[in-house]
Design a protein around this motif. Structure first.
Motif, mmCIF file in Angstrom:
data_model
loop_
_atom_site.group_PDB
_atom_site.id
_atom_site.type_symbol
_atom_site.label_atom_id
_atom_site.label_comp_id
_atom_site.label_asym_id
_atom_site.label_seq_id
_atom_site.Cartn_x
_atom_site.Cartn_y
_atom_site.Cartn_z
ATOM 1 N N GLY A 113 72.579 18.994 13.679
ATOM 2 C CA GLY A 113 72.238 17.663 12.791
ATOM 3 C C GLY A 113 71.825 18.223 11.178
ATOM 4 N N GLY A 114 72.237 19.517 10.768
ATOM 5 C CA GLY A 114 71.719 19.721 9.494
ATOM 6 C C GLY A 114 72.638 19.346 8.468
ATOM 7 N N ILE A 115 72.006 19.067 7.127
ATOM 8 C CA ILE A 115 72.905 18.662 5.961
ATOM 9 C C ILE A 115 72.361 19.400 5.047
ATOM 10 C CG2 ILE A 115 71.368 16.668 5.759
ATOM 11 C CD1 ILE A 115 74.189 15.358 4.590
ATOM 12 N N ARG A 116 73.478 20.060 4.252
ATOM 13 C CA ARG A 116 73.069 20.659 3.126
ATOM 14 C C ARG A 116 73.940 20.698 2.043
ATOM 15 N NH1 ARG A 116 75.974 26.160 3.737
ATOM 16 N NH2 ARG A 116 76.682 25.881 5.858
ATOM 17 N N GLN A 117 73.812 20.919 0.696
ATOM 18 C CA GLN A 117 74.828 20.794 -0.244
ATOM 19 C C GLN A 117 74.733 22.506 -0.798
ATOM 20 O OE1 GLN A 117 71.900 18.346 -1.010
ATOM 21 N NE2 GLN A 117 73.479 17.004 0.033
ATOM 22 N N GLN A 118 74.414 23.241 -0.191
ATOM 23 C CA GLN A 118 74.373 24.866 -0.638
ATOM 24 C C GLN A 118 75.749 25.068 0.065
ATOM 25 O OE1 GLN A 118 70.989 26.987 -0.613
ATOM 26 N NE2 GLN A 118 69.740 25.177 -0.152
ATOM 27 N N PHE A 119 76.789 24.982 -0.613
ATOM 28 C CA PHE A 119 77.944 25.642 -0.231
ATOM 29 C C PHE A 119 78.735 26.239 -1.440
ATOM 30 C CE2 PHE A 119 78.759 23.886 3.935
ATOM 31 C CZ PHE A 119 78.498 22.799 3.792
ATOM 32 N N SER A 120 79.735 27.068 -1.320
ATOM 33 C CA SER A 120 80.357 27.483 -2.384
ATOM 34 C C SER A 120 81.588 26.946 -2.939
ATOM 35 C CB SER A 120 80.754 29.093 -2.157
ATOM 36 O OG SER A 120 81.563 29.077 -1.071
ATOM 37 N N LEU A 121 81.910 25.903 -2.031
ATOM 38 C CA LEU A 121 83.388 25.258 -2.611
ATOM 39 C C LEU A 121 82.823 24.047 -3.095
ATOM 40 C CD1 LEU A 121 85.969 25.557 0.221
ATOM 41 C CD2 LEU A 121 86.239 26.314 -2.275
ATOM 42 N N PRO A 122 83.417 23.633 -4.474
ATOM 43 C CA PRO A 122 82.816 22.278 -4.855
ATOM 44 C C PRO A 122 83.164 20.919 -3.985
ATOM 45 C CG PRO A 122 84.360 23.466 -6.543
ATOM 46 C CD PRO A 122 84.154 24.128 -5.317
ATOM 47 N N GLN A 123 84.229 21.314 -3.234
ATOM 48 C CA GLN A 123 84.550 20.147 -2.488
ATOM 49 C C GLN A 123 83.613 19.648 -1.433
ATOM 50 O OE1 GLN A 123 87.085 22.298 -3.193
ATOM 51 N NE2 GLN A 123 88.474 20.815 -4.423
ATOM 52 N N ASN A 124 83.176 20.823 -0.682
ATOM 53 C CA ASN A 124 82.266 20.742 0.410
ATOM 54 C C ASN A 124 80.800 20.222 -0.448
ATOM 55 O OD1 ASN A 124 83.607 21.710 2.381
ATOM 56 N ND2 ASN A 124 83.103 23.949 2.270
ATOM 57 N N ILE A 125 80.445 20.737 -1.459
ATOM 58 C CA ILE A 125 79.421 20.044 -1.983
ATOM 59 C C ILE A 125 79.465 18.590 -2.418
ATOM 60 C CG2 ILE A 125 77.712 20.506 -3.988
ATOM 61 C CD1 ILE A 125 78.919 23.085 -4.470
ATOM 62 N N GLN A 126 80.572 18.361 -2.897
ATOM 63 C CA GLN A 126 80.781 16.902 -3.078
ATOM 64 C C GLN A 126 80.635 16.024 -1.835
ATOM 65 O OE1 GLN A 126 84.622 16.811 -5.010
ATOM 66 N NE2 GLN A 126 83.575 17.824 -6.905
ATOM 67 N N LEU A 127 81.265 16.432 -0.927
ATOM 68 C CA LEU A 127 81.476 16.086 0.329
ATOM 69 C C LEU A 127 79.788 15.805 0.836
ATOM 70 C CD1 LEU A 127 84.280 17.536 2.329
ATOM 71 C CD2 LEU A 127 83.709 15.053 1.875
ATOM 72 N N SER A 128 78.940 16.648 0.880
ATOM 73 C CA SER A 128 77.601 16.591 1.413
ATOM 74 C C SER A 128 76.996 15.683 0.360
ATOM 75 C CB SER A 128 77.068 18.145 1.136
ATOM 76 O OG SER A 128 77.280 18.936 2.368
ATOM 77 N N LEU A 129 77.113 15.936 -0.817
ATOM 78 C CA LEU A 129 76.350 14.862 -1.819
ATOM 79 C C LEU A 129 76.650 13.307 -1.541
ATOM 80 C CD1 LEU A 129 76.758 16.474 -5.170
ATOM 81 C CD2 LEU A 129 74.755 16.011 -3.925
ATOM 82 N N PHE A 130 77.939 13.028 -1.292
ATOM 83 C CA PHE A 130 78.406 11.438 -0.700
ATOM 84 C C PHE A 130 77.668 11.288 0.602
ATOM 85 C CE2 PHE A 130 80.227 7.854 -0.172
ATOM 86 C CZ PHE A 130 80.792 7.722 1.030
ATOM 87 N N SER A 131 77.691 12.333 1.560
ATOM 88 C CA SER A 131 77.240 11.961 2.876
ATOM 89 C C SER A 131 75.654 11.709 2.872
ATOM 90 C CB SER A 131 77.433 13.265 3.814
ATOM 91 O OG SER A 131 78.826 13.513 3.995
ATOM 92 N N ILE A 132 75.105 12.473 2.066
ATOM 93 C CA ILE A 132 73.597 12.236 1.999
ATOM 94 C C ILE A 132 73.233 10.873 1.230
ATOM 95 C CG2 ILE A 132 73.134 13.311 -0.112
ATOM 96 C CD1 ILE A 132 70.752 13.248 2.884
ATOM 97 N N GLU A 133 74.062 10.440 0.475
ATOM 98 C CA GLU A 133 73.801 9.096 -0.126
ATOM 99 C C GLU A 133 74.346 8.135 1.123
ATOM 100 O OE1 GLU A 133 76.915 7.036 -1.757
ATOM 101 O OE2 GLU A 133 75.430 5.584 -1.772
ATOM 102 N N PHE A 134 75.194 8.417 1.791
ATOM 103 C CA PHE A 134 75.794 7.511 2.900
ATOM 104 C C PHE A 134 74.458 7.255 3.812
ATOM 105 C CE2 PHE A 134 78.758 5.404 5.408
ATOM 106 C CZ PHE A 134 78.507 5.650 6.665
ATOM 107 N N LEU A 135 73.849 8.588 4.119
ATOM 108 C CA LEU A 135 72.862 8.517 5.169
ATOM 109 C C LEU A 135 71.429 7.837 4.566
ATOM 110 C CD1 LEU A 135 73.265 12.246 6.484
ATOM 111 C CD2 LEU A 135 73.796 9.961 7.739
#
Lengths: 486, 459
Positions: A113-135
């Motif tokens: 169940g981990g969630i992080r924004q520390q990716f190297s692809l911008p798309q992954n970072i954006q997905l995580s940012l949206f997901s955390i806002e969703f959560l």
């Protein structure tokens, strides 16, 4: 207040059931009454087992506009977003087919169940940012009237990624990209790291990146149930069964270089119901492959990858299950409440679990040592040899610990570049993929669900551009590599 | 009369004796020949029409409707070829036989000169339609749809039976020719009102009138293409035809007792047109559009004025062809994408441009574009309704606008815009489909050059 007053005043009368329910009167529980009636009839009229009106409520509907293969967090997220983004109410009939209602082998429930924004692809970072806002606002998205609110149990403890001398430059570059996208990450030198987390042994560490906000871990089961409950309340159909066949109509066409290409369109999905020989054909317009670790098998049913290698026809979906172990141990002298999810330079990781001095962690094995994926049996030797030594070296307190339990789960591992596959297939035009996330599917589920719903309803990605994640990259050979894979 | 009846009846042995490669060709060809012959019935040289024998007669009201139903049989057979392709041969033949039996009952219903015979055939048409909807429809809801369809119509027509028997008792004969000469001795009491409502209910349910229309969206959406075509094009017109015949018996009371139905129709037209704007299912949109157009026919038929009858007849014929064509177009979409949802099949103009031409013409006909006969009918109805009450003009005008809005909405959503990715490899339009659309559109356009043939008894 009015409701209470009404209930007090009319407790015996019209409103005993509350203001929003509607009784069908004699038609309540029609199916139950029919079953009782048949039983009574059989007493008087014992005959064969043939009956003219069999109960088919366990079968999926004969027709659905969108069939989502796979009822994990990605599948239900796509179903929820389809219903949420459709222009008019009840425009689409969505069916989610899940082969195991207990989710015993599904990646969602077994995830840490981990969630992080520390990716190297911008798309992954954006997905995580949206997901955390969703959560963070999960009840605004997923609240159902008259049902209890969701408690996602988000622990915002952050991720701490450690890097050795050779990886330090890459880490700095990644942090720059993450900051550009809006993630709140800071870089720590070994001395700062020791000041902040005194329980770390900083030998061999050149740099560390620490997520200050919006990172941590949450309850994946709660997210899945929340999405499922909300999607069901919006009218999504679901069925427990396994997809055994995808029937398509084929148009053979010739490319300009003389090669023959088969353009397919799936028009029927055969769903075999659990514990039964019944197989129901579901006529469909679109199929979404969100089958997680089994996506490769589902893609083969549609004929993807069946052809000479090197051609678009012969490019298979490179997703296969990879088993990963998670061990839970008890260490009373351990790091304590402030501990983030720490990822060592060796690839092993751990995080705090609960408040009683329990921790869980594991490590991704090397390519050569991948465990077989027949079942979810745990190899305890792996912990002894590959996880514990490195964790104990990094956190000296872990020298004395006691393993309490362990489990194993599958990654839907993309063998090509370990990143997700989102979007339609070029040849089987109505199969959309949402799979292959190789361990970070759960944290991207809300974002991916929305992206798939957008591309299905509008034809392109509106919010997060996931075009680099399309299937075409397997044919073109363009890897979209993610550096920070845990 | 025997020329049509016997030949249509002989289509049944034709289907059963045809070998597999010839089945579709034989039935289509022969039913097409029958319909070409029936075009000769367009010409009426006297007000009394043709009287073949005691039981069958044809005048300028039932003539166009008979021709419409004969014309539609080959079109239904052409449209059904695809979804029946994978069925075993016997089942295909049973389907065709059901269609032919339905056709026979329709021919006899439109040419019946005795009202009791008309009633019997009116009821007879229910059974083959029910079989087609419940057996060959494609979703679980079709059982529900069949139930609604059957019981709504039966509930409406039982009072009609009682009323007809009473009238027969009273008058001695219910022959169409005698009805203009003999009037029942009715006093203005409650029982006469009940008699009037009893006569009207069956046809109101069939039309359908707005409050009794629940069966229609269900039946149309769940029926296979031939079922939808025959329902929309012909069966609804049985209602209009019935109203125009039976009001001859209830002469002085119609002008007072028709109020509830007039109001319901006027309001219902606007309601169903507005519902069309919110529909997500293409077939459901076309079904609600049918209800809206039939509301106009009810208004015209209940007016009992010469212009009203002209408008009702023209609108019935025009709507039959237009609505059937729209259902065929929706079916071509359905056969390709296996979904009836409007938003999943968008932007087809880029992919199937010729089919877009047919969509355009059908939508324009639906919204009563001049010079089509749809416009002629609507204008006549609007004029006659204005003569009844000035205020109805507002409602009718609003309905015309909303009809245009939803027809264009349907056109733009399905044809214009960016197409969704999963559509591009659909099969191109078959010649059979082009022919189907041409055969729908050609009569519509040709009649508009000389509409006097379908203007009915009061022209």
């Amino acid at each position: 207040m009015i409701r209470r007053a009404l209930q007090v005043g009319f407790s015996r009368g019209l409103l005993t059931r509350g203001l929003r329910t509607r009784s069908g009167g004699p038609f309540n529980d029609r199916d139950g009454k029919w079953a009782e009636f048949k039983k009574k009839l059989q007493v008087f009229w014992p005959g064969g087992s043939w009956e003219p009106f069999t109960d088919t409520s366990h079968l999926p509907p004969e027709h659905a506009d969108v069939v989502i293969v796979g009822g994990g967090v990605i599948g239900w997220s796509v179903a929820y977003w389809l219903k949420r983004l459709e222009a008019r109410k009840n425009a689409l009939r969505v069916l989610v087919v899940e082969q195991d209602p207990t989710y015993s082998m599904a990646s969602t429930g077994l995830s840490i169940g981990g969630i992080r924004q520390q990716f190297s692809l911008p798309q992954n970072i954006q997905l995580s940012l949206f997901s955390i806002e969703f959560l963070r606002n999960i009840n605004e998205y997923l609240a159902v009237p008259d049902e209890p609110l969701l408690d996602i149990q988000f622990n915002p403890s952050g991720y701490l990624l450690l890097a050795s001398e050779e990886k330090a430059a890459v880490m700095e570059h990644n942090v720059k990209i993450q900051r550009q996208e809006g993630a709140k990450v800071c870089l720590l030198s070994p001395k700062q790291l020791k000041d902040k987390f005194p329980w770390i042994n900083t030998e061999g560490i050149a740099l560390a990146s620490y997520g200050l906000e919006n990172e941590g871990w949450f309850d994946p089961w709660c997210l899945l149930q929340g999405l499922r409950r909300k999607a069901l309340s919006m009218g999504v159909y679901h069925s427990h069964g396994k997809v055994v066949n995808l029937v398509s109509s084929v148009r053979s066409m010739m490319t300009s270089s003389g090669e023959q290409v088969d353009l397919k369109r799936i028009y029927e999905v055969h769903v075999k119901v659990d514990n039964s020989l019944e197989c129901q054909p579901v006529e469909c317009a679109i199929v979404i492959n969100a089958a997680g670790a089994w996506s490769g098998e589902v893609a083969e049913l549609a004929g993807i990858g069946i052809g000479s290698p090197g051609t678009l026809q012969g490019t298979r979906l490179p997703v296969e299950p990879r088993k990963r172990y998670v061990y839970v141990w008890h260490c009373p002298e351990g790091p304590g409440l402030e501990a983030p999810l720490l990822t060592d330079i060796t690839g092993s990781y751990f995080r705090r679990e609960g408040l009683g001095g329990y921790y869980l962690g594991g490590c991704s094995p090397m390519e050569e040592e991948e465990p077989d994926t027949k079942d979810l049996e745990v190899d305890h030797d792996f912990f002894q040899k590959k996880v514990w030594p490195y964790l104990a070296q990094r956190i000296p307190a872990f020298n004395s610990l006691k393993v309490r339990s362990a489990w194993a789960g599958f990654y839907d591992y993309n063998t090509f570049d370990q990143n997700g596959i989102v979007g339609p297939h070029p040849l089987v035009s109505n199969m959309y993929f949402a799979t292959g996330f190789s361990g970070h599917g759960l944290q991207h589920a809300p974002g991916v669900g929305r992206a798939v719903a957008e591309v299905l309803l509008n034809g392109n990605f509106n919010t997060i551009d996931l075009n680099p994640f399309s299937f075409n990259r397997f044919y073109r050979g363009k890897k979209v590599l993610e550096n920070n894979i845990i | 009369m025997l020329k049509i009846l016997t030949s249509t009846f002989m289509l049944i042995p034709l289907t059963w004796y045809s070998k597999k490669p010839w089945l579709w060709l034989n039935t289509t060809m022969h039913s097409f020949i029958i319909s070409i012959w029936s075009l000769t019935l367009l010409y009426h040289d006297s007000d009394l029409g043709y009287n073949y024998n005691n039981y069958f007669s044809l005048d300028s009201l039932s003539g166009p409707l008979l021709i419409l139903s004969c014309w539609l049989l080959p079109l239904m057979i052409i449209a059904s070829q695809n979804h029946l392709a994978h069925e075993p041969l016997v089942r295909k033949k049973i389907y065709l036989t059901t269609l032919i039996i339905l056709q026979l009952s329709l021919i006899m219903a439109f040419t019946a000169s005795e009202l009791i015979m008309f009633y019997i055939l009116f009821e007879t048409t229910l059974i083959p339609t029910l079989i087609i909807i419940t057996r060959w429809g494609s979703q679980n809801e079709r059982l529900n749809a069949g139930l609604y369809f059957l019981f709504y119509t039966l509930m409406g027509s039982l009072p009609l039976l009682v009323a007809l028997l009473y009238l027969h008792n009273n008058l001695g004969s219910l022959h169409m020719l005698t009805m203009t000469l003999v009037a029942p001795t009715l006093d203005s009491s409650m029982s006469t009102s009940l008699l009037w409502y009893a006569c009207m209910m069956a046809f109101m349910v069939k039309m359908p009138l707005y409050g009794l229309h629940l069966w229609l969206p269900k039946a149309h959406v769940e029926a296979p293409i031939a079922g939808s075509m025959v329902l929309a094009a012909i069966l609804l017109k049985l209602g209009g035809y019935g109203i125009m015949r039976i009001t001859a018996f209830t002469e002085p009371f119609t002008s007072t007792l028709c109020y509830p139905f007039m109001i319901l129709s006027l309001w219902g037209m606007i309601m169903t047109s507005s519902i069309c704007l919110r529909q997500t299912d293409l077939k459901s949109l076309i079904a609600y559009s049918s209800i809206s157009h039939m509301g106009l026919v009810i208004i015209a038929a209940l007016m009992q004025s010469p212009m009203g009858f002209m408008g009702a007849t023209v609108l019935m014929v025009a709507h039959g062809l237009t609505s059937s064509m729209l259902f065929c177009l929706a079916n071509t979409n359905y056969e390709r994408t296996h979904s009836r949802t409007l938003i999943l099949t968008r932007g087809l103009q880029m992919i199937l441009p010729l089919m877009c031409a047919w969509w355009l013409l059908a939508s324009l006909a639906n919204l009563a574009q001049p010079p089509s006969i749809n416009l002629l009918g609507e204008l006549l109805v609007i004029m006659t309704s204005f003569s009844w009450s000035n205020f109805s003009l507002i409602l009718l005008g609003t309905n015309t606008v909303i009809t245009a809005v939803y027809s264009l909405y349907m056109l733009i959503t399905s044809q214009r815009g960016k197409f969704t990715d999963h559509i591009y490899p659909i099969k191109p339009t078959l010649t059979r489909e082009h022919m189907l659309m041409t055969l729908h559109l050609l009569p519509l356009l040709i009649i508009s050059t000389c509409p006097k043939f379908i203007l009915g008894v009061t022209y």
